[in-house]
Design a protein around this motif. Structure first.
Motif, PDB file in Angstrom:
ATOM      1  N   GLY A  23     -32.735  -7.724 -14.427  1.00 48.53           N
ATOM      2  CA  GLY A  23     -31.365  -7.843 -13.969  1.00 48.53           C
ATOM      3  C   GLY A  23     -31.258  -7.527 -12.486  1.00 48.53           C
ATOM      4  O   GLY A  23     -32.272  -7.401 -11.790  1.00 48.53           O
ATOM      5  N   PRO A  24     -30.030  -7.417 -11.959  1.00 51.73           N
ATOM      6  CA  PRO A  24     -29.816  -7.111 -10.544  1.00 51.73           C
ATOM      7  C   PRO A  24     -30.478  -5.802 -10.131  1.00 51.73           C
ATOM      8  O   PRO A  24     -30.698  -4.906 -10.957  1.00 51.73           O
ATOM      9  N   VAL A  25     -30.774  -5.690  -8.828  1.00 57.14           N
ATOM     10  CA  VAL A  25     -31.512  -4.539  -8.303  1.00 57.14           C
ATOM     11  C   VAL A  25     -30.755  -3.939  -7.118  1.00 57.14           C
ATOM     12  O   VAL A  25     -30.171  -4.668  -6.310  1.00 57.14           O
ATOM     13  N   PRO A  58     -21.028  -6.306  -5.643  1.00 54.28           N
ATOM     14  CA  PRO A  58     -20.451  -5.028  -5.184  1.00 54.28           C
ATOM     15  C   PRO A  58     -20.067  -4.082  -6.305  1.00 54.28           C
ATOM     16  O   PRO A  58     -20.207  -2.873  -6.172  1.00 54.28           O
ATOM     17  N   GLU A  59     -19.580  -4.643  -7.433  1.00 54.74           N
ATOM     18  CA  GLU A  59     -19.141  -3.777  -8.525  1.00 54.74           C
ATOM     19  C   GLU A  59     -20.301  -3.007  -9.144  1.00 54.74           C
ATOM     20  O   GLU A  59     -20.112  -1.956  -9.756  1.00 54.74           O
ATOM     21  N   LEU A  60     -21.528  -3.518  -8.964  1.00 48.42           N
ATOM     22  CA  LEU A  60     -22.722  -2.841  -9.483  1.00 48.42           C
ATOM     23  C   LEU A  60     -23.524  -2.164  -8.383  1.00 48.42           C
ATOM     24  O   LEU A  60     -24.479  -1.450  -8.679  1.00 48.42           O
ATOM     25  N   ALA A 151     -23.780 -10.322 -15.088  1.00 48.29           N
ATOM     26  CA  ALA A 151     -23.391 -10.434 -13.678  1.00 48.29           C
ATOM     27  C   ALA A 151     -23.897 -11.738 -13.067  1.00 48.29           C
ATOM     28  O   ALA A 151     -23.233 -12.340 -12.220  1.00 48.29           O
ATOM     29  N   GLN A 152     -25.077 -12.170 -13.507  1.00 46.99           N
ATOM     30  CA  GLN A 152     -25.640 -13.418 -12.997  1.00 46.99           C
ATOM     31  C   GLN A 152     -24.828 -14.618 -13.491  1.00 46.99           C
ATOM     32  O   GLN A 152     -24.560 -15.568 -12.742  1.00 46.99           O
TER      33      GLN A 152
END
Length: 250
Positions: A23-25, A58-60, A151-152
């Motif tokens: 996932g996002p980093v 930004p939220e993460l 999120a993606q």
């Protein structure tokens, strides 16, 4: 060598690291893992964002891979190796099920058809090799989207305008898409009914790569009024997808 192009080396290392994550980093994680100055990481992430390879979330407080990165990976996947390895797997699936099959990859919000194997006396399909269709309207696309972080998916479908239609069927909002992807994860396969061609239904299962990301999708298509055991057919598709995943290093 890194000494000749340090910025390019660092950029490629960042992309490689991000591609290996589920996932996002966070930028801090990238800096720590790659032993790069935070200022350098933020500068390179900014450049990657500008070119569409990275999406800030930004939220993460994290960064995810952007559409350009998917296009780059799909461009590789569309080359001969995946087609060559996938064709015999798909042919066996069609022989087993008696249903037309196809292999696709995700390209932004579209799927691109790499291989099509039409069953004897099967219906005409619009999913010829090289055709692009909206991912959210196809079983193949939905199966792959279900394997991406929320999120993606949100980044790919930021507003109502992202949801095109062909026949008036299919998901038309992010809320509907989220619910459908949740059902796919629970069920284990995606279903599409008349969203692409009126009267045709498709089932699909994603092909995982070595870190679990959806590298491709295997699907079958058949007339909606044909008596098909969906769960049993999906199990056969899943076996084909797993075999293809192993062959490509999944």
């Amino acid at each position: 060598m890194p000494g000749k192009a340090p910025a390019a080396d660092a950029t490629l290392r960042i992309l490689r690291l991000m591609s290996q994550q589920r996932g996002p980093v966070a930028a801090s994680t990238i800096a720590r893992t790659l032993e790069l100055p935070r200022s350098t990481v933020y500068q390179l992430l900014s450049a990657l964002t500008e070119h569409g390879f990275v999406i800030p979330l930004p939220e993460l407080a994290k960064y995810g891979l952007g559409v350009a990165a998917f296009e780059l990976s799909s461009g590789f996947n569309r080359q001969q190796p995946l087609t060559r390895v996938g064709a015999p797997v798909l042919a066996r699936l069609v022989d087993e099920t008696g249903l037309s099959g196809h292999l696709t990859v995700l390209l932004g919000r579209d799927v691109v058809y790499l291989v099509e194997e039409r069953a004897p006396h099967g219906p005409y399909l619009v999913t010829d090799v090289g055709v692009r269709l909206p991912a959210h309207l196809t079983a193949s696309g939905l199966a792959m989207l279900a394997g991406l972080p929320a999120a993606q998916v949100r980044a790919l479908y930021p507003d109502k305008g992202a949801f095109t239609t062909r026949t008036g069927s299919g998901v038309t909002s992010y809320r509907e898409l989220s619910a459908e992807l949740g059902a796919i994860r629970e069920r284990g396969y995606a279903v599409e009914d008349s969203s692409i061609t009126q009267g045709l239904r498709s089932l699909a299962v994603a092909v995982p790569d070595h870190v679990g990301w959806p590298a491709a999708s295997v699907a079958v298509t058949f007339p909606a009024d044909r008596d098909v055991d969906l769960d049993a057919t999906a199990a056969r598709i899943a076996r084909a997808a797993a075999e293809l995943g192993r062959r490509i290093g999944g």
